[in-house]
Design a protein around this motif. Structure first.
Motif, PDB file in Angstrom:
ATOM      1  N   UNK A  10      -0.439   0.154  -0.501  1.00 50.43           N
ATOM      2  CA  UNK A  10      -0.062  -0.241  -1.847  1.00 50.43           C
ATOM      3  C   UNK A  10      -0.029   0.931  -2.792  1.00 50.43           C
ATOM      4  N   UNK A  11       0.011   0.609  -4.076  1.00 51.75           N
ATOM      5  CA  UNK A  11       0.035   1.611  -5.136  1.00 51.75           C
ATOM      6  C   UNK A  11      -1.363   1.781  -5.704  1.00 51.75           C
ATOM      7  N   UNK A  12      -1.817   3.011  -5.807  1.00 52.04           N
ATOM      8  CA  UNK A  12      -3.154   3.293  -6.334  1.00 52.04           C
ATOM      9  C   UNK A  12      -3.075   4.528  -7.223  1.00 52.04           C
ATOM     10  N   UNK A  13      -3.908   4.576  -8.244  1.00 55.57           N
ATOM     11  CA  UNK A  13      -3.915   5.725  -9.140  1.00 55.57           C
ATOM     12  C   UNK A  13      -4.656   6.902  -8.515  1.00 55.57           C
ATOM     13  N   UNK A  14      -4.324   8.105  -8.922  1.00 56.32           N
ATOM     14  CA  UNK A  14      -5.075   9.275  -8.433  1.00 56.32           C
ATOM     15  C   UNK A  14      -6.567   9.105  -8.688  1.00 56.32           C
ATOM     16  N   UNK A  15      -7.357   9.470  -7.685  1.00 58.97           N
ATOM     17  CA  UNK A  15      -8.804   9.294  -7.769  1.00 58.97           C
ATOM     18  C   UNK A  15      -9.289   7.943  -7.277  1.00 58.97           C
ATOM     19  N   UNK A  16      -8.365   7.050  -7.010  1.00 61.21           N
ATOM     20  CA  UNK A  16      -8.730   5.709  -6.552  1.00 61.21           C
ATOM     21  C   UNK A  16      -8.984   5.648  -5.059  1.00 61.21           C
ATOM     22  N   UNK A  17      -9.287   4.445  -4.606  1.00 60.55           N
ATOM     23  CA  UNK A  17      -9.613   4.213  -3.197  1.00 60.55           C
ATOM     24  C   UNK A  17      -8.748   3.095  -2.639  1.00 60.55           C
ATOM     25  N   UNK A  18      -8.599   3.129  -1.324  1.00 62.20           N
ATOM     26  CA  UNK A  18      -7.822   2.113  -0.622  1.00 62.20           C
ATOM     27  C   UNK A  18      -8.318   2.069   0.811  1.00 62.20           C
ATOM     28  N   UNK A  19      -8.371   0.880   1.392  1.00 55.76           N
ATOM     29  CA  UNK A  19      -8.690   0.749   2.808  1.00 55.76           C
ATOM     30  C   UNK A  19      -7.518   0.091   3.508  1.00 55.76           C
ATOM     31  N   UNK A  20      -6.984   0.769   4.504  1.00 58.03           N
ATOM     32  CA  UNK A  20      -5.909   0.199   5.302  1.00 58.03           C
ATOM     33  C   UNK A  20      -6.452  -0.180   6.674  1.00 58.03           C
ATOM     34  N   UNK A  21      -5.802  -1.171   7.268  1.00 59.69           N
ATOM     35  CA  UNK A  21      -6.272  -1.738   8.527  1.00 59.69           C
ATOM     36  C   UNK A  21      -5.168  -1.703   9.577  1.00 59.69           C
ATOM     37  N   UNK A  22      -5.597  -1.727  10.825  1.00 59.72           N
ATOM     38  CA  UNK A  22      -4.666  -1.809  11.943  1.00 59.72           C
ATOM     39  C   UNK A  22      -5.204  -2.855  12.905  1.00 59.72           C
ATOM     40  N   UNK A  23      -4.542  -3.985  12.948  1.00 59.95           N
ATOM     41  CA  UNK A  23      -4.933  -5.063  13.860  1.00 59.95           C
ATOM     42  C   UNK A  23      -4.292  -4.824  15.216  1.00 59.95           C
ATOM     43  N   UNK A  24      -5.092  -5.001  16.262  1.00 63.64           N
ATOM     44  CA  UNK A  24      -4.597  -4.765  17.618  1.00 63.64           C
ATOM     45  C   UNK A  24      -4.936  -5.968  18.496  1.00 63.64           C
ATOM     46  N   UNK A  25      -4.284  -6.097  19.647  1.00 62.23           N
ATOM     47  CA  UNK A  25      -4.642  -7.194  20.565  1.00 62.23           C
ATOM     48  C   UNK A  25      -6.103  -7.067  20.998  1.00 62.23           C
ATOM     49  N   UNK A  26      -6.707  -8.168  21.437  1.00 64.48           N
ATOM     50  CA  UNK A  26      -8.126  -8.152  21.823  1.00 64.48           C
ATOM     51  C   UNK A  26      -8.478  -7.030  22.795  1.00 64.48           C
ATOM     52  N   UNK A  27      -9.582  -6.387  22.523  1.00 63.55           N
ATOM     53  CA  UNK A  27     -10.174  -5.349  23.377  1.00 63.55           C
ATOM     54  C   UNK A  27      -9.407  -4.030  23.358  1.00 63.55           C
ATOM     55  N   UNK A  28      -8.304  -3.938  22.639  1.00 58.13           N
ATOM     56  CA  UNK A  28      -7.541  -2.684  22.629  1.00 58.13           C
ATOM     57  C   UNK A  28      -8.405  -1.519  22.159  1.00 58.13           C
TER      58      UNK A  28
END
Length: 124
Positions: A10-28
């Motif tokens: 997404x869009x975030x201001x300088x100095x900000x934080x963001x957490x991105x995720x990666x969903x994978x098939x089970x046990x990957x």
């Protein structure tokens, strides 16, 4: 091939934080090394961070060390990238990828399977 699905950009201001995720098939994430890469417009895809199947981590020290943290949840089979103190130069499409087990690699050629990416934009 395992399907990897990134989310959380997404869009975030300088100095900000963001957490991105990666969903994978089970046990990957229990069987493969997982990496995060990013690609800005007009630039080559760049290594960001990787985590091995056993939890060892490595980072692109020049650009993100001390600001980004890679982690994974084996139960949810999901990999995360926590990004703090974001800068405009962090703007890119962020991709997760899976590689055969071994020492985590920073080379894109080591990764067999890629997600479609999530856009991160750092701007005021």
């Amino acid at each position: 091939q395992a399907q990897l699905v990134e989310s959380g950009g997404g869009l975030v201001q300088p100095g900000g934080s963001l957490r991105i995720s990666c969903a994978t098939p089970p046990r990957t994430v229990m069987w493969y090394n997982m990496g995060w890469f990013r690609q800005a417009p007009g630039k080559e895809r760049e290594f960001v961070a990787a985590i091995s199947r056993t939890g060892s981590v490595t980072y692109n020290k020049d650009s993100v060390k001390g600001r980004f943290t890679i982690s994974k949840d084996n139960r949810k089979s999901t990999v995360y990238l926590q990004m703090n103190d974001l800068k405009p130069e962090d703007t890119a499409v962020y991709y997760c990828a899976a590689a055969q087990p071994g020492t985590p690699s920073a080379a894109t050629s080591s990764y067999e399977n890629w997600g479609h990416g999530t856009q991160v934009t750092v701007s005021s």
